[in-house]
Write an enzyme that holds these catalytic residues in place. Structure first.
Site, PDB file in Angstrom:
ATOM      1  N   HIS A 197       0.815  -1.224   0.000  1.00 40.18           N
ATOM      2  CA  HIS A 197       0.000   0.000   0.000  1.00 40.18           C
ATOM      3  C   HIS A 197       0.849   1.275   0.000  1.00 40.18           C
ATOM      4  CE1 HIS A 197      -3.947  -1.863   0.340  1.00 40.18           C
ATOM      5  NE2 HIS A 197      -3.394  -2.765   1.151  1.00 40.18           N
ATOM      6  N   ASP A 201       0.209   4.297  -2.485  1.00 41.46           N
ATOM      7  CA  ASP A 201       0.062   5.702  -2.074  1.00 41.46           C
ATOM      8  C   ASP A 201       0.982   6.607  -2.880  1.00 41.46           C
ATOM      9  OD1 ASP A 201      -1.796   4.914  -0.218  1.00 41.46           O
ATOM     10  OD2 ASP A 201      -0.445   5.052   1.515  1.00 41.46           O
ATOM     11  N   GLU A 227      -8.826   4.689  -6.611  1.00 39.43           N
ATOM     12  CA  GLU A 227      -7.983   5.148  -7.717  1.00 39.43           C
ATOM     13  C   GLU A 227      -8.776   5.911  -8.770  1.00 39.43           C
ATOM     14  OE1 GLU A 227      -9.134   0.833  -8.736  1.00 39.43           O
ATOM     15  OE2 GLU A 227      -8.888   2.109  -6.991  1.00 39.43           O
TER      16      GLU A 227
END
Length: 315
Positions: A197, A201, A227
Site C-alpha cells: 500500500h 500511495d 484510484e
C-alpha cells in the site's frame, strides 16, 4: 405713659443714686435712672446670629465647591475617562490606549491606575488577537481536512461535487459549456497487492500531481474514491477535451517508480462528456463514468466520449 395702638415693649427700669463724700460727709446729688429694652436686644442678637449663620453657610458652600472641584480633577475625571474607555474597549479591534497626562508628581495614583489599565488592556488585546489567529488557523485546517483528500492534497469527493454544482450554475448564467471527465488507474489493485500500500500511495500522489500539472487554473480536479479521479473543464470544446485526455495519459505514462520493472508504467482509462443544458451534474458524471468503464472493458489505457462529442479530425 402709653399711647393707643402702641405695641407693648418689654423693658426693665433701674435707678442709681448719685452720691459723693466731702470732709467725711456724704452728699446725695440726685438719682440716675435708665431703662433696658429687651426686645431690641433680642432682635439684635437674632439678627447677628442670622448674619453669622448665613456667612458660615456661604463659606461652607464655597469651600465644598472648591473641595469637589479638587476631587473631580484628582479622581472623578480620571474615573470617568477609565469608565468610558472600558465601555468602548473591544479586544478584537485595534488597541487604543488611555490618555496619560503628564503630572508634576509621577506618583499620582490615578495616573498609575490608568497606566495599569492600559497594560492590562494591551495584554487582553494581544491574547485576543492571538486566540483569533489560532482559531482562524484551526478553522482553515478543519476546512482543509473537510474538503481536501488527505493523501493527495486535491479536492475530495464532497468538495469536488460542490465545486461542480457551483461551476454548472455559473456556466448557465454566463452561457458556456462545461465538460466532465472520469479517470481510473489501470490495474491499481495489482500494484497494492504486489508492491504494497505504500507503493500504491506513492502512485496516487504522483499521478495527482501529474494531472494537476496538465490542467488550467479554472479546471477542478478531485479524487472520487480509491484510484478514481474526476475533472471539471469549464468552456472546453470537443477538441480541447480530446487533447486534455491525451495529455493526461501521456503525462501519467511518463512517471517513473523505482518499484516497477523498466518495461512497466502506469496507465489510465478515461471517459468524458459535456454537461447538457437540461441535466444536473450528477447525471453527466454518471454518463462519463459509463464511458470510463467502457474504456476499461475495451482494453484500458484509452479514452471514450459521446459519439457526438468526438472531434471531426479524430473521426
Amino acid at each position: 405713659m402709653s399711647f393707643l395702638g402702641e405695641k407693648d415693649i418689654e423693658a426693665h427700669q433701674t435707678s442709681i443714686d448719685l452720691q459723693f463724700e466731702f470732709s467725711g460727709r456724704t452728699f446725695n446729688v440726685g438719682t440716675f435712672e435708665y431703662q433696658i429694652n429687651t426686645d431690641i436686644v433680642k432682635r439684635r442678637i437674632k439678627d447677628d446670629f442670622l448674619i453669622i449663620l448665613i456667612s458660615q453657610f456661604i463659606k461652607t458652600f464655597f469651600v465644598s465647591i472648591f473641595i469637589l472641584f479638587i476631587i473631580h480633577n484628582l479622581v472623578i475625571r480620571h474615573l470617568n475617562e477609565i469608565s468610558n474607555w472600558l465601555n468602548s474597549f473591544k479586544p478584537e479591534s485595534s488597541f487604543s490606549p488611555l490618555t496619560l497626562e503628564a503630572h508634576k508628581g509621577s506618583s499620582n495614583e490615578m495616573v498609575k491606575l490608568k497606566s495599569a489599565i492600559n497594560d492590562m488592556g494591551q495584554q487582553v488585546h494581544k491574547h485576543t488577537t492571538g486566540l483569533e489567529k489560532i482559531v482562524a488557523e484551526r478553522t482553515a485546517e478543519l476546512e482543509k481536512l473537510a474538503y481536501t483528500d488527505s493523501l493527495t492534497g486535491i479536492n475530495n469527493r464532497g468538495a469536488f461535487l460542490q465545486a461542480s454544482n457551483e461551476e454548472l450554475s455559473r456556466s448557465r448564467r454566463l452561457s458556456y459549456d462545461v465538460g466532465v471527465m472520469m479517470l481510473d488507474l489501470d490495474h491499481f489493485k495489482a500494484i497494492n497487492d504486489i508492491y504494497g500500500h505504500d507503493a500504491g500511495d506513492k502512485v496516487l500522489k504522483q499521478v495527482s500531481q501529474a494531472m494537476s500539472n496538465c490542467l488550467r487554473k479554472e479546471d477542478t480536479l478531485g479524487r472520487i474514491g480509491g484510484e478514481e479521479f474526476a475533472i471539471i473543464t469549464p468552456g472546453a470544446d470537443k477538441g480541447a477535451m480530446h487533447k486534455l485526455a491525451s495529455r493526461l495519459q501521456q503525462s501519467i505514462a511518463l512517471l517513473n517508480f523505482s518499484f516497477l520493472p523498466e518495461d512497466k508504467n502506469i496507465t489510465v482509462s478515461i471517459g468524458y462528456t459535456r454537461v447538457s443544458n437540461d441535466e444536473d451534474f450528477k447525471a453527466a458524471l454518471k454518463r462519463a463514468d459509463e464511458h470510463l468503464y467502457t474504456a476499461k472493458a475495451s482494453g484500458r489505457n484509452i479514452f471514450i466520449t459521446d459519439k457526438g462529442f468526438i472531434p471531426s479530425i479524430v473521426s
